[in-house]
Design a protein around this motif. Structure first.
Motif, PDB file in Angstrom:
ATOM      1  N   TYR A  45       0.825  -1.212   0.000  1.00 28.34           N
ATOM      2  CA  TYR A  45       0.000   0.000   0.000  1.00 28.34           C
ATOM      3  C   TYR A  45       0.865   1.271   0.000  1.00 28.34           C
ATOM      4  CZ  TYR A  45      -3.707  -3.246   1.418  1.00 28.34           C
ATOM      5  OH  TYR A  45      -4.601  -4.304   1.480  1.00 28.34           O
ATOM      6  N   PHE A  46       1.974   1.246   0.732  1.00 23.82           N
ATOM      7  CA  PHE A  46       2.812   2.445   0.897  1.00 23.82           C
ATOM      8  C   PHE A  46       4.270   2.086   0.590  1.00 23.82           C
ATOM      9  CE2 PHE A  46      -0.659   2.520   4.011  1.00 23.82           C
ATOM     10  CZ  PHE A  46      -1.350   3.655   3.594  1.00 23.82           C
ATOM     11  N   LYS A  47       4.708   2.373  -0.625  1.00 23.41           N
ATOM     12  CA  LYS A  47       6.044   1.990  -1.070  1.00 23.41           C
ATOM     13  C   LYS A  47       7.150   2.704  -0.289  1.00 23.41           C
ATOM     14  CE  LYS A  47       5.045  -0.745  -4.600  1.00 23.41           C
ATOM     15  NZ  LYS A  47       5.478  -2.160  -4.636  1.00 23.41           N
ATOM     16  N   ASP A  48       6.933   3.977   0.047  1.00 28.24           N
ATOM     17  CA  ASP A  48       7.987   4.778   0.670  1.00 28.24           C
ATOM     18  C   ASP A  48       7.895   4.833   2.187  1.00 28.24           C
ATOM     19  OD1 ASP A  48       8.925   5.402  -1.887  1.00 28.24           O
ATOM     20  OD2 ASP A  48       7.584   7.125  -2.059  1.00 28.24           O
ATOM     21  N   LEU A  49       7.031   4.045   2.768  1.00 33.83           N
ATOM     22  CA  LEU A  49       6.864   4.067   4.221  1.00 33.83           C
ATOM     23  C   LEU A  49       8.087   3.445   4.900  1.00 33.83           C
ATOM     24  CD1 LEU A  49       4.992   4.684   6.620  1.00 33.83           C
ATOM     25  CD2 LEU A  49       4.101   2.347   6.400  1.00 33.83           C
ATOM     26  N   ILE A  50       8.618   4.158   5.877  1.00 33.39           N
ATOM     27  CA  ILE A  50       9.782   3.679   6.633  1.00 33.39           C
ATOM     28  C   ILE A  50       9.291   3.093   7.950  1.00 33.39           C
ATOM     29  CG2 ILE A  50      11.971   4.345   7.707  1.00 33.39           C
ATOM     30  CD1 ILE A  50      11.945   6.765   5.708  1.00 33.39           C
ATOM     31  N   VAL A  51       9.592   1.834   8.196  1.00 35.82           N
ATOM     32  CA  VAL A  51       9.188   1.160   9.433  1.00 35.82           C
ATOM     33  C   VAL A  51      10.451   0.777  10.190  1.00 35.82           C
ATOM     34  CG1 VAL A  51       7.901  -0.743  10.452  1.00 35.82           C
ATOM     35  CG2 VAL A  51       7.135   0.255   8.287  1.00 35.82           C
ATOM     36  N   VAL A  52      10.596   1.298  11.401  1.00 38.33           N
ATOM     37  CA  VAL A  52      11.787   1.085  12.218  1.00 38.33           C
ATOM     38  C   VAL A  52      11.360   0.577  13.585  1.00 38.33           C
ATOM     39  CG1 VAL A  52      13.856   2.183  13.172  1.00 38.33           C
ATOM     40  CG2 VAL A  52      12.950   2.966  10.999  1.00 38.33           C
ATOM     41  N   SER A  53      12.132  -0.350  14.154  1.00 43.18           N
ATOM     42  CA  SER A  53      11.828  -0.835  15.506  1.00 43.18           C
ATOM     43  C   SER A  53      12.601  -0.016  16.530  1.00 43.18           C
ATOM     44  CB  SER A  53      12.192  -2.316  15.629  1.00 43.18           C
ATOM     45  OG  SER A  53      13.587  -2.478  15.752  1.00 43.18           O
ATOM     46  N   TYR A  54      12.153  -0.113  17.796  1.00 43.92           N
ATOM     47  CA  TYR A  54      12.824   0.638  18.860  1.00 43.92           C
ATOM     48  C   TYR A  54      14.278   0.185  19.033  1.00 43.92           C
ATOM     49  CZ  TYR A  54       8.170   2.304  20.167  1.00 43.92           C
ATOM     50  OH  TYR A  54       6.938   2.902  20.153  1.00 43.92           O
ATOM     51  N   ASN A  55      14.558  -1.065  18.752  1.00 40.84           N
ATOM     52  CA  ASN A  55      15.925  -1.589  18.904  1.00 40.84           C
ATOM     53  C   ASN A  55      16.869  -1.109  17.803  1.00 40.84           C
ATOM     54  OD1 ASN A  55      14.936  -2.923  21.074  1.00 40.84           O
ATOM     55  ND2 ASN A  55      15.438  -4.988  20.365  1.00 40.84           N
ATOM     56  N   GLU A  56      16.346  -0.434  16.793  1.00 40.30           N
ATOM     57  CA  GLU A  56      17.171   0.076  15.699  1.00 40.30           C
ATOM     58  C   GLU A  56      17.451   1.574  15.843  1.00 40.30           C
ATOM     59  OE1 GLU A  56      14.998  -3.082  12.688  1.00 40.30           O
ATOM     60  OE2 GLU A  56      14.905  -0.936  12.238  1.00 40.30           O
ATOM     61  N   VAL A  57      17.086   2.127  17.007  1.00 41.69           N
ATOM     62  CA  VAL A  57      17.263   3.555  17.250  1.00 41.69           C
ATOM     63  C   VAL A  57      18.301   3.750  18.344  1.00 41.69           C
ATOM     64  CG1 VAL A  57      16.124   5.721  17.853  1.00 41.69           C
ATOM     65  CG2 VAL A  57      14.852   3.949  16.627  1.00 41.69           C
ATOM     66  N   GLU A  58      19.290   4.578  18.084  1.00 44.36           N
ATOM     67  CA  GLU A  58      20.328   4.866  19.076  1.00 44.36           C
ATOM     68  C   GLU A  58      19.713   5.556  20.288  1.00 44.36           C
ATOM     69  OE1 GLU A  58      24.610   4.817  17.950  1.00 44.36           O
ATOM     70  OE2 GLU A  58      23.222   3.348  18.810  1.00 44.36           O
ATOM     71  N   SER A  59      20.313   5.368  21.445  1.00 38.17           N
ATOM     72  CA  SER A  59      19.754   5.894  22.696  1.00 38.17           C
ATOM     73  C   SER A  59      19.766   7.418  22.753  1.00 38.17           C
ATOM     74  CB  SER A  59      20.539   5.329  23.886  1.00 38.17           C
ATOM     75  OG  SER A  59      21.916   5.649  23.755  1.00 38.17           O
ATOM     76  N   ASN A  60      20.661   8.067  22.009  1.00 39.78           N
ATOM     77  CA  ASN A  60      20.742   9.533  22.059  1.00 39.78           C
ATOM     78  C   ASN A  60      19.814  10.221  21.059  1.00 39.78           C
ATOM     79  OD1 ASN A  60      22.090   8.706  19.804  1.00 39.78           O
ATOM     80  ND2 ASN A  60      23.825  10.119  20.043  1.00 39.78           N
ATOM     81  N   VAL A  61      19.016   9.438  20.304  1.00 39.33           N
ATOM     82  CA  VAL A  61      18.097  10.014  19.321  1.00 39.33           C
ATOM     83  C   VAL A  61      16.829  10.504  20.021  1.00 39.33           C
ATOM     84  CG1 VAL A  61      16.635   9.510  17.327  1.00 39.33           C
ATOM     85  CG2 VAL A  61      18.968   8.617  17.423  1.00 39.33           C
ATOM     86  N   GLU A  62      16.408  11.722  19.684  1.00 35.82           N
ATOM     87  CA  GLU A  62      15.193  12.295  20.276  1.00 35.82           C
ATOM     88  C   GLU A  62      14.034  12.151  19.289  1.00 35.82           C
ATOM     89  OE1 GLU A  62      15.688  16.249  21.647  1.00 35.82           O
ATOM     90  OE2 GLU A  62      17.517  15.818  22.795  1.00 35.82           O
ATOM     91  N   LEU A  63      12.957  11.487  19.741  1.00 36.42           N
ATOM     92  CA  LEU A  63      11.788  11.256  18.903  1.00 36.42           C
ATOM     93  C   LEU A  63      10.572  11.971  19.479  1.00 36.42           C
ATOM     94  CD1 LEU A  63      12.175   7.410  18.262  1.00 36.42           C
ATOM     95  CD2 LEU A  63      12.971   9.284  16.824  1.00 36.42           C
ATOM     96  N   GLN A  64       9.700  12.396  18.590  1.00 40.73           N
ATOM     97  CA  GLN A  64       8.450  13.024  19.004  1.00 40.73           C
ATOM     98  C   GLN A  64       7.309  12.383  18.230  1.00 40.73           C
ATOM     99  OE1 GLN A  64       8.066  17.137  18.010  1.00 40.73           O
ATOM    100  NE2 GLN A  64       6.232  17.465  19.252  1.00 40.73           N
ATOM    101  N   SER A  65       6.369  11.776  18.969  1.00 38.73           N
ATOM    102  CA  SER A  65       5.235  11.111  18.316  1.00 38.73           C
ATOM    103  C   SER A  65       4.164  12.139  17.964  1.00 38.73           C
ATOM    104  CB  SER A  65       4.649  10.040  19.245  1.00 38.73           C
ATOM    105  OG  SER A  65       3.508   9.463  18.655  1.00 38.73           O
ATOM    106  N   VAL A  66       3.757  12.116  16.678  1.00 38.69           N
ATOM    107  CA  VAL A  66       2.713  13.047  16.240  1.00 38.69           C
ATOM    108  C   VAL A  66       1.406  12.303  15.962  1.00 38.69           C
ATOM    109  CG1 VAL A  66       4.355  14.672  15.260  1.00 38.69           C
ATOM    110  CG2 VAL A  66       3.439  12.851  13.820  1.00 38.69           C
ATOM    111  N   GLY A  67       1.385  10.992  16.247  1.00 34.08           N
ATOM    112  CA  GLY A  67       0.169  10.218  16.012  1.00 34.08           C
ATOM    113  C   GLY A  67       0.399   8.752  16.309  1.00 34.08           C
ATOM    114  N   MET A  68      -0.703   7.996  16.315  1.00 29.67           N
ATOM    115  CA  MET A  68      -0.627   6.572  16.595  1.00 29.67           C
ATOM    116  C   MET A  68      -1.547   5.827  15.645  1.00 29.67           C
ATOM    117  SD  MET A  68      -1.508   4.500  20.117  1.00 29.67           S
ATOM    118  CE  MET A  68      -0.131   5.215  21.008  1.00 29.67           C
ATOM    119  N   VAL A  69      -1.033   4.735  15.043  1.00 27.86           N
ATOM    120  CA  VAL A  69      -1.829   3.913  14.138  1.00 27.86           C
ATOM    121  C   VAL A  69      -2.717   2.998  14.972  1.00 27.86           C
ATOM    122  CG1 VAL A  69      -1.772   2.128  12.365  1.00 27.86           C
ATOM    123  CG2 VAL A  69      -0.093   3.978  12.328  1.00 27.86           C
ATOM    124  N   THR A  70      -4.021   3.095  14.745  1.00 23.23           N
ATOM    125  CA  THR A  70      -4.980   2.259  15.479  1.00 23.23           C
ATOM    126  C   THR A  70      -5.834   1.497  14.467  1.00 23.23           C
ATOM    127  OG1 THR A  70      -6.566   4.084  15.553  1.00 23.23           O
ATOM    128  CG2 THR A  70      -5.057   3.865  17.423  1.00 23.23           C
TER     129      THR A  70
END
Length: 679
Positions: A653-678
């Protein structure tokens, strides 16, 4: 056994040179060595004259050093015999009496003429030619390398031929660089010979007067002839070697028959021989010059010109007959269809209107851009892009091009020659007139503008690109999106072989003991499919070796590898010192996805209800649009166990969608959630 004999022969040759400096040798042995020295000089001269390729004499600089030191050692030995005994042997005495006519003045003049010819004419010219050739060879190397890459990309040569050409360029560069320095040996040898000659003359005269009781006139006459003989017997081989050096560095063609080409170029035009013959005959008739000699020469040239003219006519007829026979044989010969079965991994076909962009002679740089694409992808994704074939296709529209993957067209585009494509990055207020179109790589709206409009468009803020850049960008994006399927087992084997050179223990542990080549290929393809570089093959193989003992599921192994590459993944998607906006996945949705996973021997697959799938996809579209509206890439963060299943669920459905797991993110990276898939 032949190799050992050659080693012994070369060793004895050099050892003799060293021994002759130290130990006095009898005159008969000196005669043998001087005869050998003259023979070797003649062998070198005729080898250089008839060798077809310069690199066939690649050891010539070393040979120059060997012959120079051997010749100087003989000079020292002959000097020792002249000063001690006054009898240096038959060869030196004969050269002094016979070549000099038994007259010291004549011998001296002949010797000086030889030295001047060698030192001023041949050595000076050879040194200059070697220097210039070495510089131009080095300067031409980048251009030759680019030409090889271009031929390789167009399919004109194979990988093996390209490798051979590159090696030949390296050898030529090393050879002419060495020749530049080696000519100094010859120049120094001529200088040393001149100094030794004066030492012999002065020292011999003194020895003759003081030790042998000769008068000054007798001493200088006797030792003068011996000195001249010694000088001639060393300078003639030296002159032959100098001549060999000059011939080798001035050969114009690498692979031509030197003597045949030389004679053909000199006497190959009948008109020239007619004119020369006529002039020589005129001189014999109209001047006091010997008429028999000059008229005879002139008539010989005219007859030779007539003969050559006749031969040229016959050769042209023979060539036409041979060409006709060859064409007839090609027609009669059964067609070899094996070559037609070959499918090129990547092809770029274009109409005749685009040919100037690919033709180097017309200033086109498309071939160079294709070379840069392969390098760019190799650096970016860590894999070698297969050869990109460029072909013109008259069936296409003049300005149309198509890109094929494994023989099947995947996309197309059209350009306007001598036009530029201008794209509005979103903040341009004043519009510019042009022909509306779409950028082929990302399907963004754009307009074609002329060269005259380019400067104004750039000043207004438009992004302006030329036609070759459009094709190159389109080709790069197509390669990126299909690079996973282009990675073959042979490519993987080549990567494994490269890694094995530096990490043999790791490779031996992993394959074929734990994983087969096909399984490693699948893991690497999974990474490339999502744009993850496989350049850090060491880390990838370390991770595979750690986890392949517990599972051989390539999808699961891919997840383990991704986690080991989290620094690279974080650097790719999450800029440093900046908060990245992402979308998260509802834990309930994650639970539903995991409960829908069915495990089989062939792998895992999802059995989710279509309505539930549609609801999740609608939510993904809604949430990711929030990111796109603020100009951000659509990134969804999930738990590690869910990531690969969620990616499989959304990839259609979405060719360019990037899906990353929490274990693939460095600890010093700052993330901000702008929504949640339900759901």
């Amino acid at each position: 056994m032949n190799i050992k004999k050659a080693d012994i022969g070369v060793g004895l040759y050099l050892l003799a040179a060293v021994v002759f400096f130290i130990i006095p040798i009898p005159s008969i042995l000196l005669d043998v060595m001087l005869a050998l020295n003259i023979s070797i000089a003649l062998i070198i001269l005729f080898n250089v004259l008839f060798v077809k390729e310069v690199l066939d004499m690649s050891f010539f600089p070393t040979l120059l050093l060997f012959t120079t030191i051997f010749r100087i050692s003989l000079n020292v030995s002959s000097t020792r015999l002249i000063l001690l005994t006054g009898n240096p042997g038959n060869v030196v005495t004969t050269f002094g009496n016979f070549v000099g006519g038994g007259n010291m003045v004549v011998g001296t003049i002949v010797f000086i003429v030889l030295v001047l010819i060698q030192f001023i004419v041949i050595n000076k010219g050879s040194e200059r030619v070697s220097e210039v050739t070495a510089r131009f060879t080095l300067d031409a190397m980048p251009g030759k390398q680019m030409a090889i890459d271009a031929d390789l990309n167009t399919g004109a040569i194979t990988d093996e031929e390209a490798k051979e050409r590159r090696e030949k360029i390296q050898k030529e560069s090393a050879f002419f660089g060495s020749m530049d320095g080696a000519t100094k040996y010859v120049k120094g040898d001529a200088t040393a010979g001149l100094i030794i000659t004066f030492i012999n003359l002065i020292g011999g005269t003194i020895m003759g007067v003081m030790n042998m009781g000769l008068s000054f006139g007798e001493a200088i006459g006797h030792f003068g002839l011996l000195t001249i003989g010694d000088g001639l017997v060393s300078q003639i081989p030296s002159l032959l070697i100098s001549l060999s050096t000059g011939i080798l560095v001035t050969k114009g063609s690498n692979e031509a028959d030197f003597s045949g080409v030389l004679v053909k170029q000199l006497f190959g035009i009948p008109k020239v021989l007619y004119i020369v013959g006529g002039v020589i005959v005129f001189l014999g008739i109209a001047t006091p010059l010997n008429p028999i000699l000059f008229i005879g020469f002139g008539l010989a040239f005219i007859i030779a010109g007539r003969s050559i003219s006749k031969n040229i006519g016959e050769e042209s007829i023979v060539e036409e007959v041979q060409q006709a026979e060859t064409e007839a044989e090609e027609i009669r010969k059964p067609e070899n269809v094996v070559s037609l079965l070959q499918v090129d991994p990547i092809e770029l076909e274009f109409g005749y209107g685009i040919i100037p962009l690919a033709d180097v002679n017309q200033g086109g740089d498309l071939l160079d851009r294709v070379v840069m694409i392969r390098r760019q992808v190799a650096l970016e994704l860590g894999t070698v892009v297969p050869i990109i074939r460029l072909r013109d296709n008259i069936q296409l529209n003049p300005n149309q091009y198509i890109i094929k993957i494994k023989g099947v067209q995947v996309t197309e585009g059209e350009i306007l020659f001598d036009h530029y494509m201008a794209m509005n990055p979103g903040y341009v207020e004043e519009e510019i007139t042009g022909i509306p179109t779409f950028e082929p790589s990302f399907h963004l709206p754009a307009i074609w503008i002329t060269e005259a409009q380019r400067e104004r468009a750039e000043s207004l803020g438009y992004t302006v690109v030329d036609a070759p850049s459009i094709i190159a960008t389109h080709l790069t994006e197509v390669i990126r999106s299909h690079i996973a399927e282009l990675l073959t087992r042979q490519d993987v084997q080549n990567l494994v072989n490269n890694l094995k050179e530096t990490n043999p223990v790791l490779v031996d542990e992993l394959t074929p003991k734990l994983l087969g080549l096909g399984e490693i290929q699948k893991v690497l393809q999974n990474l490339l499919e999502e744009g993850i570089s496989i350049r850090d093959l060491l880390t990838i193989f370390e991770s595979l070796a750690d986890h392949a003992q517990t599972t051989r599921d390539t999808d699961v192994l891919t997840e383990y590898v991704r986690q080991s590459l989290k620094r690279a993944i974080s650097g790719k998607y999450f800029p440093a010192n900046e908060t990245t906006s992402v979308v998260t996945l509802d834990p309930k949705v994650e639970q539903e996805i995991m409960s829908s996973v069915k495990q089989t021997e062939q792998g895992a697959y999802l059995t989710m209800d279509p309505d539930k799938t549609k609801a999740i996809m609608d939510s993904v579209e809604t949430e990711t649009r929030k990111l796109e509206d603020i100009g951000k890439s659509p990134i969804i963060i999930t738990s590690p166990i869910v990531r690969m299943y969620f990616k499989k669920l959304t990839e259609e459905y979405f060719k360019d969608l990037i899906v990353v797991s929490y274990n693939e993110v460095e600890s010093n990276v700052e993330l901000q959630s702008v929504g949640m898939v339900t759901a």
